[in-house]
Design an enzyme around this catalytic site. Structure first.
Site, PDB file in Angstrom:
ATOM      1  N   SER A 114       6.475  18.525  62.862  1.00 47.42           N
ATOM      2  CA  SER A 114       7.393  18.865  61.930  1.00 47.42           C
ATOM      3  C   SER A 114       7.211  17.944  60.652  1.00 47.42           C
ATOM      4  O   SER A 114       6.542  18.381  59.933  1.00 47.42           O
ATOM      5  CB  SER A 114       8.843  18.373  62.861  1.00 47.42           C
ATOM      6  OG  SER A 114       9.828  18.657  62.066  1.00 47.42           O
ATOM      7  N   ASP A 165      12.211  29.121  64.443  1.00 46.43           N
ATOM      8  CA  ASP A 165      12.321  28.088  64.102  1.00 46.43           C
ATOM      9  C   ASP A 165      13.437  28.067  63.006  1.00 46.43           C
ATOM     10  O   ASP A 165      13.216  28.476  61.899  1.00 46.43           O
ATOM     11  CB  ASP A 165      10.950  27.556  63.668  1.00 46.43           C
ATOM     12  CG  ASP A 165      11.096  26.063  63.339  1.00 46.43           C
ATOM     13  OD1 ASP A 165      12.215  25.357  63.072  1.00 46.43           O
ATOM     14  OD2 ASP A 165      10.026  25.427  63.274  1.00 46.43           O
ATOM     15  N   HIS A 191      11.900  25.239  66.988  1.00 41.74           N
ATOM     16  CA  HIS A 191      11.318  24.201  66.413  1.00 41.74           C
ATOM     17  C   HIS A 191      10.674  23.282  67.527  1.00 41.74           C
ATOM     18  O   HIS A 191       9.631  22.385  67.050  1.00 41.74           O
ATOM     19  CB  HIS A 191      12.361  23.380  65.663  1.00 41.74           C
ATOM     20  CG  HIS A 191      11.727  22.449  64.724  1.00 41.74           C
ATOM     21  ND1 HIS A 191      11.179  22.705  63.611  1.00 41.74           N
ATOM     22  CD2 HIS A 191      11.881  20.969  64.743  1.00 41.74           C
ATOM     23  CE1 HIS A 191      10.751  21.676  63.074  1.00 41.74           C
ATOM     24  NE2 HIS A 191      11.231  20.646  63.832  1.00 41.74           N
TER      25      HIS A 191
END
Ligand code: MLT
Length: 208
Positions: free
Chosen positions: A106, A156, A187
């Site tokens: 991320s 996501d 995610h």
């Protein structure tokens, strides 16, 4: 735990001299211990270097500032990538390890992408889990034959697939060996990421 270049970080030596070190880069709200179990799973015995992001967003560590979700402060991306690259160079010398493969999740994957675009010499490759393009203009850079795995989640909500596709294309255009895999998830990390990253490390994570 140490503080080279004033990054709080975790380092472990690993016991396997032939495996490339991993530079672990956590997501928003994480810290230097977050990705250590993942690093051990995907590259058993690899040295692990894991800094804590120095930017705080409502108390949550990150690697660069954002103006809103998905809207990055690009000057800060530049400055923080340079600062992190300097830390990696110093830590590699201090711990006597070779240039690492980044394993970022991320926000950590996004700063790893910025390192590839701005200071590619500090990384031997990268595993980018849920990454997007960190800069609107990608600078010309030589990534010839640098191995890069990108793992995206098809549903996501934070990192639209289009951003990951643009990142893969930009890195490929500069000569990187990009493998972009799209997983049927969101995610969050899953076992599929672990399996994929472990197999990729077996192919690309050896020192010689
Ligand atoms: C970022 O800010 O880098 C991305 O939006 C991912 C995240 O929330 O960490």
């Amino acid at each position: 735990m140490g503080a080279t270049s004033s990054f709080i970080h975790h380092f472990e030596k690993g016991g396997e001299p032939d495996v490339r070190p991993l530079l672990l880069l956590h997501g928003t709200g994480g810290d230097e211990s977050d990705l250590v179990p993942l690093g051990r799973m995907i590259a058993p015995g690899a040295p692990l270097l894991s800094p804590r992001g120095r930017v705080l967003e409502n108390g949550m560590p990150r690697f660069f500032r954002r103006l809103a979700e998905g809207v990055f402060d690009e000057q800060d991306v530049h400055d923080r990538a340079q600062e992190l690259a300097d830390f990696v160079v110093q830590a590699c010398a201090r711990y006597a390890i070779s240039s690492p493969i980044a394993l970022g999740y991320s926000n950590g994957a996004n700063i790893a992408a910025a390192l590839l675009l701005l200071r590619p010499e500090v990384l031997a490759g990268a595993i980018l889990l849920r990454a997007t393009v960190p800069l609107s203009q990608t600078p010309p850079v030589d990534l010839t034959d640098k191995p890069i795995l990108i793992a995206s989640g098809v549903s996501d909500p934070m990192i639209p697939l289009e951003g990951a596709n643009r990142l893969a294309a930009a890195l490929q255009q500069q000569g990187a060996l990009v493998e972009h895999r799209t997983l049927p998830i969101g995610h969050q990390l899953s076992q599929a990421d672990v399996t994929l990253a472990r197999a990729w490390m077996q192919a690309h994570g050896r020192l010689n």
